[in-house]
Design a protein around this motif. Structure first.
Motif, short mmCIF file in Angstrom:
data_model
loop_
_atom_site.label_atom_id
_atom_site.label_comp_id
_atom_site.label_asym_id
_atom_site.label_seq_id
_atom_site.Cartn_x
_atom_site.Cartn_y
_atom_site.Cartn_z
N LEU A 66 -5.94 11.84 1.42
CA LEU A 66 -6.70 10.59 1.50
C LEU A 66 -7.95 10.68 0.62
O LEU A 66 -8.23 9.76 -0.17
N VAL A 67 -8.66 11.78 0.73
CA VAL A 67 -9.87 11.95 -0.07
C VAL A 67 -9.53 11.95 -1.55
O VAL A 67 -10.21 11.32 -2.37
N ASP A 83 -2.27 13.49 4.87
CA ASP A 83 -3.37 14.13 5.58
C ASP A 83 -4.73 13.75 4.98
O ASP A 83 -4.79 13.01 3.99
N ALA A 84 -5.77 14.28 5.58
CA ALA A 84 -7.13 13.94 5.17
C ALA A 84 -7.38 14.33 3.71
O ALA A 84 -8.03 13.58 2.96
N ALA A 85 -6.86 15.48 3.29
CA ALA A 85 -7.09 15.94 1.92
C ALA A 85 -6.50 14.96 0.91
O ALA A 85 -7.15 14.59 -0.08
N GLU A 91 -6.99 10.54 -3.01
CA GLU A 91 -6.61 9.18 -3.40
C GLU A 91 -7.85 8.29 -3.59
O GLU A 91 -7.94 7.52 -4.54
N LEU A 92 -8.81 8.44 -2.69
CA LEU A 92 -10.04 7.64 -2.81
C LEU A 92 -10.81 8.04 -4.06
O LEU A 92 -11.39 7.19 -4.74
N LEU A 101 -13.53 5.47 -5.55
CA LEU A 101 -14.23 4.97 -4.36
C LEU A 101 -15.10 6.03 -3.70
O LEU A 101 -15.84 5.74 -2.78
N LEU A 102 -14.99 7.25 -4.15
CA LEU A 102 -15.85 8.31 -3.60
C LEU A 102 -16.60 8.99 -4.74
O LEU A 102 -16.08 9.11 -5.84
N GLY A 113 0.80 -1.22 0.00
CA GLY A 113 0.00 0.00 0.00
C GLY A 113 0.84 1.27 0.00
O GLY A 113 2.06 1.22 -0.07
N ILE A 114 0.16 2.40 0.08
CA ILE A 114 0.85 3.69 0.13
C ILE A 114 0.47 4.42 1.42
O ILE A 114 -0.53 4.10 2.04
N MET A 115 1.28 5.41 1.79
CA MET A 115 0.94 6.25 2.94
C MET A 115 0.60 7.64 2.42
O MET A 115 1.23 8.13 1.49
N VAL A 116 -0.42 8.25 3.00
CA VAL A 116 -0.74 9.64 2.65
C VAL A 116 -0.47 10.51 3.88
O VAL A 116 -0.36 10.01 4.99
N ARG A 154 -9.31 6.55 -7.12
CA ARG A 154 -9.59 5.12 -7.27
C ARG A 154 -11.08 4.84 -7.50
O ARG A 154 -11.51 3.70 -7.46
#
Ligand SMILES: Cc1cc2nc3c(=O)[nH]c(=O)nc-3n(C[C@H](O)[C@H](O)[C@H](O)COP(=O)(O)OP(=O)(O)OC[C@H]3O[C@@H](n4cnc5c(N)ncnc54)[C@H](O)[C@@H]3O)c2cc1C
Ligand SMILES: Nc1ncnc2c1ncn2[C@@H]1O[C@H](COP(=O)(O)O)[C@@H](O)[C@H]1O
Lengths: 312, 248
Positions: free
Chosen positions: B238-239, B234-236, B241-242, B247-248, B229-232, B245
């Motif tokens: 993460l969103v 902060d929240a921004a 990245e989702l 997913l959002l 996997g990858i590390m992000v 993909r």
């Protein structure tokens, strides 16, 4: 050719998705597929079952004493109709786990638990040691295959089929030694964990029942189901039916978000089939990051409100 | 009344189990072995029932090679009155285990049989239900609460939809879930005392049970690995990245 009988799971109102997943497993085995529905007032459920792709016939056994899933009662009915079937399948849910071994013992065979893949009509793959090993299991020639289907491994069958429905009355009376008292559900209207496309989970790191509100709030924003680690359930933050893992629910959402969960093997085994695993944990050394697709080190109480703002 | 408790020797739950390179099994060499965690809970419950005056004797039973005497001793140290080893060198599957337990039941005539809801090695989750079926007695699986009322018991079961309550007549088989109780720790003096408690050994043959109809276990494979996997930050991120993909 295999002749497969699936024992349907339902709540008295509608068919549980685990049944449609068993049908897909049965399709992989190949052969004639029938479904048995036990309960009382089950016409709509039987019709739902008959609509599952490639189901030939639904046998609906309608009797008052079958409305609660008492394994001893249901097992008697399965055995009464089992003749001629090469395979008896049930879901690997608490219902199937309770019922199918009883049937296997009465049929005098060992049971294959948690089919995750079909190699051949009598040869299967299943996980052991909390999913740390996958074994091939072969049922001896001539023995009836009695098995549970690991539902996280299978997609639900489509509802484009058109099987027949045959209604029958029960062939045995209620057992006297076991009496159903009732069911208490703690969950609300959120999507069911085992069919939800998105699941937001909290662990011990959430800290209290009160704090779990932040998890529910994010889940509602995402239209997600809510899960938890065993530690969170044990601590009384959430009810038992939310537990995900080796001894809780094995789930397969497209998106799984774990907040304040360390990633013990017993938890991870419940989420390995998820499409994307997101982990938020304040400890960068936490083992959950070893299996996460996307990891974020930080305080969940700071990150969740930020996420909610970004999602608005 | 007597209570029988099933004790299975399994790889300790803290061990990260690995499949052998040749696919013939899992690596148990030098690995810590323990009492199946659910069985400790079953035993704890039995001891509490006895100590509350609702049973006279708690008997721990294990089927396996002589090494399982170690786990039976742990059970005796926890407080069981005596132990029975069902001796066999062959790999038992739940149907044979249930048949062997039934023979012990016929000898001992217990009012209650407590087993774990699953053994964490094979994760079969079958033995209790099979035993109840063969014994033609009630079963209550995944119990998180057990209340005896004379000749019957009220059991709360952990099920997918929540908590189910059933009432069963005794004798019966109850399989236990994790939240039923917290097992006690064994103290050193109890380990010494346990050495003097009786341990009967009876072979599968003496019980008249033949192993039949075993499933054939073929190749062992490690589970499929997930991609790194990858590390992000902060929240921004993460969103974003989702969203990337889908997913959002
Ligand atoms: C036989 C057996 C069966 C089991 N079955 C299951 C099962 O089905 N499911 C299951 O889940 N467990 C199961 N367990 C328990 C399992 O071994 C672990 O104990 C459990 O999963 C730990 O839960 P946790 O991750 O919530 O708690 P912990 O391991 O205590 O982790 C809490 C995490 O929260 C993080 N954290 C704390 N505060 C914050 C914050 N503010 N922000 C972000 N992160 C924070 C910490 O860094 C830590 O990593 C089983 C155990 C046994 C023995
Ligand atoms: N060989 C064994 N010896 C003693 N108890 C056993 C054995 N196998 C299974 N059990 C009991 O049955 C329970 C369920 O095991 P299983 O059906 O294998 O998941 C365990 O928790 C034990 O209580």
């Amino acid at each position: 050719m295999s002749k497969i009988l699936i024992i349907a799971e339902h709540d008295g109102q509608s068919l549980n998705i685990s049944t449609a997943k068993c049908v897909t497993c049965a399709q992989a085995i190949g052969g004639n597929i029938d479904i048995a529905v036990f309960g009382s007032g089950i016409e709509t459920i039987a019709a739902e079952a008959a609509s599952l792709e490639s189901v030939a016939r639904v046998i609906a056994v309608d009797a008052e004493h079958l409305s609660a899933p008492i394994a001893a009662n249901w097992a008697n009915e399965v055995l009464a109709i089992a003749d001629g079937y090469s395979h008896l399948l049930g879901p690997s849910t608490t219902l199937g786990k309770d019922l199918m071994p009883r049937i296997a013992a009465l049929a005098g065979v060992n049971q294959v638990s948690d089919i995750m893949a079909v190699n051949a009509p009598t040869s299967f793959k299943r996980p052991i040691y909390a999913g740390n090993a996958i074994i091939d299991v072969e049922v001896p020639a001539g023995a009836t295959v009695v098995a549970t289907v690991r539902i996280a491994s299978w997609q639900a069958a489509a509802t484009t089929g058109g099987g027949s429905v045959e209604v029958r009355s029960a062939s045995s009376n209620a057992v006297k030694h076991t009496r159903y008292v009732g069911l208490k559900s703690g969950g609300g209207e959120r999507p069911d964990l085992q069919s939800a496309q998105r699941v937001v989970s909290g662990g011990r790191g959430v800290g209290s029942e009160e704090n779990f509100k932040v998890i529910y709030s994010l889940a509602d924003k995402l239209g997600a189901g809510v899960g938890a680690s065993r530690a969170a359930v044990d601590a009384g933050y959430v009810p038992n039916e939310m537990q995900v893992g080796q001894t809780g629910k094995i789930i397969s959402p497209d998106l799984y978000m774990a907040f304040g969960i360390s990633g013990a093997i017993q938890h991870v085994t419940g989420i390995k089939d998820a499409g994307t695993i997101v982990a938020i944990n304040k400890d960068s050394e936490s083992p959950i990051f070893e299996i996460a697709d996307i990891g974020l080190v930080g305080d969940l109480f700071k990150i969740i409100p930020e996420l909610e703002k970004l999602l608005d | 009344m007597k209570i029988l408790v099933g004790i299975k020797r399994v790889v300790d739950y803290n061990v990260r189990v690995r499949v052998l390179a040749d696919g013939s099994g899992v690596d148990t060499d030098g690995v810590k072995m323990s009492v199946n965690p659910f069985d400790e809970i079953a035993l704890e419950e039995a001891l509490r029932i006895r100590d509350a005056g609702n049973a006279e004797e708690v008997i721990v039973v294990s089927a396996g090679g002589d090494e399982c005497q170690q786990q039976l001793r742990t059970g005796l140290a926890m407080g069981a009155d005596r132990a029975i080893q069902i001796q066999t060198s062959e790999g038992l599957q739940p149907l044979s285990t249930a048949r062997a337990f039934l023979k012990v039941i016929e000898r001992e005539d217990p009012g209650l049989v407590l087993l774990g809801k699953q053994a964490i090695d094979d994760d079969n989750c079958q033995t209790g239900q099979m035993l109840a079926a063969l014994w033609e007695r009630p079963q209550a699986t995944s119990a998180s609460k057990l209340e005896l009322n004379g000749n019957s018991a009220t059991v709360v079961r952990e099920v997918d939809a929540g908590l189910e309550t059933i009432e069963i007549d005794l004798p019966a088989v109850v399989t236990v879930d994790l939240r039923l109780n917290e097992p006690r720790f064994v103290k050193l003096p109890d380990i010494m005392k346990a050495k003097r408690k009786p341990m009967d050994v009876v072979s599968l043959e003496e019980l008249g049970v033949a192993i039949e109809g075993n499933l054939e276990i073929g190749h062992y494979a490690p589970p499929p690995q997930r991609e790194q996997g990858i590390m992000v930050e902060d929240a921004a991120q993460l969103v974003e990245e989702l969203k990337n993909r889908g997913l959002l």
